[in-house]
Each structure stands twice: as structure tokens, then as C-alpha cells.
Design an enzyme around this catalytic site. Structure first.
Site, PDB file in Angstrom:
ATOM      1  N   ASN A  32       6.279  -9.447  13.284  1.00  0.00           N
ATOM      2  CA  ASN A  32       7.346 -10.077  13.485  1.00  0.00           C
ATOM      3  C   ASN A  32       8.784  -9.400  13.668  1.00  0.00           C
ATOM      4  O   ASN A  32       9.856  -9.661  13.691  1.00  0.00           O
ATOM      5  CB  ASN A  32       7.740 -10.992  11.995  1.00  0.00           C
ATOM      6  N   LEU A  59       3.896 -13.903   9.570  1.00  0.00           N
ATOM      7  CA  LEU A  59       2.799 -14.539   8.959  1.00  0.00           C
ATOM      8  C   LEU A  59       3.021 -15.277   7.722  1.00  0.00           C
ATOM      9  O   LEU A  59       1.949 -15.748   6.882  1.00  0.00           O
ATOM     10  CB  LEU A  59       1.734 -13.131   8.582  1.00  0.00           C
ATOM     11  N   SER A 125      -3.283   1.886  -0.635  1.00  0.00           N
ATOM     12  CA  SER A 125      -2.428   2.774  -0.883  1.00  0.00           C
ATOM     13  C   SER A 125      -2.812   3.753  -2.296  1.00  0.00           C
ATOM     14  O   SER A 125      -3.486   3.255  -2.967  1.00  0.00           O
ATOM     15  CB  SER A 125      -1.101   2.643  -1.130  1.00  0.00           C
ATOM     16  N   TYR A 150       5.944  -3.095  -5.115  1.00  0.00           N
ATOM     17  CA  TYR A 150       5.175  -2.591  -3.883  1.00  0.00           C
ATOM     18  C   TYR A 150       3.643  -2.088  -4.266  1.00  0.00           C
ATOM     19  O   TYR A 150       2.758  -2.501  -3.666  1.00  0.00           O
ATOM     20  CB  TYR A 150       5.856  -1.438  -3.098  1.00  0.00           C
ATOM     21  N   LYS A 154      -0.187  -3.800  -3.537  1.00  0.00           N
ATOM     22  CA  LYS A 154      -1.432  -3.244  -3.197  1.00  0.00           C
ATOM     23  C   LYS A 154      -2.796  -3.387  -4.203  1.00  0.00           C
ATOM     24  O   LYS A 154      -3.770  -3.806  -3.561  1.00  0.00           O
ATOM     25  CB  LYS A 154      -1.053  -1.853  -2.843  1.00  0.00           C
ATOM     26  N   ARG A 232       1.914  16.319  -2.454  1.00  0.00           N
ATOM     27  CA  ARG A 232       1.274  15.000  -2.201  1.00  0.00           C
ATOM     28  C   ARG A 232       0.183  15.724  -1.035  1.00  0.00           C
ATOM     29  O   ARG A 232       0.107  16.675  -0.484  1.00  0.00           O
ATOM     30  CB  ARG A 232       2.217  14.525  -1.067  1.00  0.00           C
ATOM     31  N   ARG A 296      13.578  12.397  -9.596  1.00  0.00           N
ATOM     32  CA  ARG A 296      13.836  11.029  -9.142  1.00  0.00           C
ATOM     33  C   ARG A 296      12.778  10.144 -10.118  1.00  0.00           C
ATOM     34  O   ARG A 296      11.671  10.513 -10.123  1.00  0.00           O
ATOM     35  CB  ARG A 296      13.610  10.685  -7.635  1.00  0.00           C
ATOM     36  N   ASP A 299       8.891   9.252  -9.624  1.00  0.00           N
ATOM     37  CA  ASP A 299       7.918  10.277  -9.053  1.00  0.00           C
ATOM     38  C   ASP A 299       6.889  10.722  -9.697  1.00  0.00           C
ATOM     39  O   ASP A 299       6.987  11.138 -11.040  1.00  0.00           O
ATOM     40  CB  ASP A 299       8.900  11.533  -8.264  1.00  0.00           C
TER      41      ASP A 299
END
Length: 338
Positions: A32, A59, A125, A150, A154, A232, A296, A299
Site C-alpha cells: 500500500n 490488505l 522476529s 509490535y 509477531k 545484537r 532507553r 532495550d
């Protein structure tokens, strides 16, 4: 063989379309363009020599999803990237994320459930693991309570797919739990195009390096890691794209042992924030302006993959180093600013 790639104009989606076309698949992209641009089609075409089919479609509109599948009845497989993906935004707009990430998934699975045979790859994820109890993280690590809407989408997405596969033997699915994608295609025809302030570390590094950002904030240097910064698993986007193709081919060839499988996709090596900064300085020859600031919220300290299952069962392995990926990201940044 015709493959639908939702969100195929996005960062990972566009690279996966290239790899699919390189393998001879015919690709239909649905997007989109809320977080991408139709101009990406030109980059894909320049690299692969073939322009994929494209349908601009939201969608979330169930009737349009149904009409799409009636039009393209010969779709053999779907790689589903289309989703909202910013952790911070998901905290502010949870209903948007549940509608966009869960509703769209349900509509696609409903259509696939009508087919005699269908293969489905889900963009999951490593956020499902939260702060894992031990490193490296295997697929057997417990799924932790999500830190954000978020992350929750998942987790819920995986559960919805697993539940659907239990009652739909015609559907085979693989969820790829990937870690931290970065870089751009070696041709620099496609790459990461964050809208607004980047949510990921690497584009923030390259934007600071080129002068778009005054400085980079490193959130905390007092974590229990060798240099005090978060760790990470940074995976080159082309490696990641190839993993999607390998996973799809596994399902299309009927090599899957179960009709729902899960694989970690990473390098198997953790790199700290400072190591990522030093990698940029090495490949660019530039000193990066950064400062240490407070931690933060949300995290986690460390997250990197055990890739044994992907290496042995899926037959996929990452090939590129952090420096390789960082160099491609820097070349891309210079090109788009020029």
C-alpha cells in the site's frame, strides 16, 4: 511458479523479490506504499532484469484481498512482510498495529485455506524471545511476554499460523525469526529507506556519518557486556532475503517435516553498538560523532541467534560479515543523498 510477496516494496521485501526473480519465480508484489515507494520497482527491475507484477492494495480491506486472490488463482506461495514495524509507534498506536499486523494476516490465511495446496512464509522476529535466559538463542527458548504491541503481533501471528496449520493440512508454513537486518543490495539500486527518524541503528549511523544527523546517541554503556553497550545479531539483508527463498523452496518441494516450522535467521554472532560504530568508521574512513546517554526503556541487553537449525535443517547460512554489510549501507547512503 507465481509467488505473492506482501510488502514487497519494503526493505527486506524488495531484496527478497530480487532473489526470487533470480531463481526464476514469477513475483506479484502487493504493497500500500504507506512505508515504501513505487520507485523501488525500478531498482528491482534494474537488478534482476525483470519487472515484477505490482498491485497497490491495502490488505486491511478484506473484500479487496478476496478479489486479489480470485484474480491470481495460480499463486503457489506467499511471503508475508506487510506489517507496521516500529516498536515506539506501536506503544502509541496499539489498535493500528493489531489491525494492520493481525487483521491482514487473518485475511490472507483465510484465502490460502481455500486452496488445494499453499505455502506460506511469515516474517517473524527475535523480539518474541524478549531478553532470553541464555545466549545464543535457540528456537526452543521460551517466548516471553511481549514488551510492545509490535512484539505481541509477531507472537500472536505465529500462534494464528500454527493454529491454522493444525486444521488445514493443505497449508504449509514457516516462520522466520530474524534478528537485526542491515545493509543494501551490492548494486546500490535498492536499500533501506526509513521515513522520518530511523528506528534501526545502522541507518542512524549512516545518516550521522553523512551529516543528516548531528550525532548518534548510544543508549547506555553500563550493560553487563564486554564494552557496556547492547549486543545484537546484525544480518546482511541479502543473506536474509536468500533465507526466505530457501524456506519457500523447502515447502514447495514438500521437504518440511511438519506443516508449521520455525527457524532463527541470524549470523550466530553478537556485535555491540560500539562494535557497529567502529565497523562504520573502518569501512567509511570517517570518525562518527556519537555520545553516551542514559539507557532507553525496553532495550534488552543481548540477543544473538543459534543458527544450527537453519544451517543444518534449512540448509542456509549467512555469508557476509558486519563490515561487508556496513560498507553496503554506507555506499547506499551516499548514493541516495547524491
Amino acid at each position: 511458479m507465481k509467488i505473492l510477496v506482501t510488502g514487497g516494496l519494503g526493505f527486506i521485501g524488495s531484496h527478497t523479490v530480487v532473489e526470487l526473480q533470480n531463481k526464476g519465480f514469477e513475483v506479484v508484489i502487493v504493497d500500500n506504499c504507506s512505508n515504501s515507494s513505487e520507485s523501488v520497482l525500478d531498482g528491482i527491475t534494474k537488478i534482476s532484469g525483470k519487472k515484477p507484477l505490482f498491485e497497490k492494495l491495502d490488505l486491511r480491506e478484506k473484500e479487496k484481498v478476496s478479489s486479489f486472490f480470485k484474480k491470481y488463482q495460480d499463486i503457489a506461495g506467499v511471503i508475508h512482510f506487510a506489517a507496521s514495524k516500529a516498536v515506539g509507534e506501536s506503544v502509541e498506536k496499539p489498535l493500528l498495529y493489531y489491525e494492520n499486523n493481525i487483521g491482514t494476516l487473518v485475511y490472507i490465511l483465510q484465502e490460502l485455506s481455500k486452496k488445494q495446496k499453499a505455502s506460506f512464509i511469515f516474517s517473524s522476529s527475535c523480539t518474541v524471545y524478549g531478553q532470553a535466559d541464555k545466549m545464543p538463542i535457540t528456537e526452543d527458548a521460551p517466548v516471553k511476554v511481549a514488551e510492545s504491541p509490535y512484539g505481541n503481533t509477531k507472537q500472536m501471528g505465529e500462534e494464528i499460523i500454527a493454529d491454522t496449520c493444525k486444521v488445514t493440512p493443505e497449508l504449509s508454513a514457516i516462520a522466520l525469526r530474524y534478528f537485526n537486518p542491515m545493509g543494501s543490495h551490492p548494486s546500490a539500486e535498492i536499500g533501506e529507506l526509513p521515513i522520518g527518524v530511523p528506528q534501526n541503528l545502522v541507518p542512524f549511523i549512516t545518516q550521522t556519518g553523512i551529516g543528516m544527523r548531528k550525532e548518534l546517541s548510544v543508549f547506555g554503556d553500563d550493560y553487563p557486556t564486554p564494552d557496556g553497550t547492547c549486543i545484537r545479531d546484525y544480518i546482511y539483508v541479502v543473506d536474509l532475503a536468500k533465507a526466505h527463498v530457501v524456506a519457500l523452496e523447502r515447502l514447495l518441494a514438500g521437504k518440511n517435516k511438519e506443516n508449521y516450522e520455525v527457524f532463527n535467521v541470524g549470523t550466530g554472532k553478537g556485535s555491540s553498538v560500539l562494535e557497529a560504530i567502529h565497523s562504520f568508521e573502518k569501512v567509511s574512513g570517517k570518525k562518527l560523532n556519537y555520545k553516551i546517554v542514559d539507557r532507553r526503556p525496553g532495550d534488552i541487553t543481548s540477543a544473538y541467534a543459534d543458527t544450527t537449525k537453519a544451517n543444518t535443517v534449512l540448509g542456509w547460512k549467512s555469508e557476509y560479515t558486519l563490515d561487508d554489510a556496513m560498507k553496503s549501507a554506507w555506499v547506499w547512503e551516499q548514493k541516495i543523498r547524491d
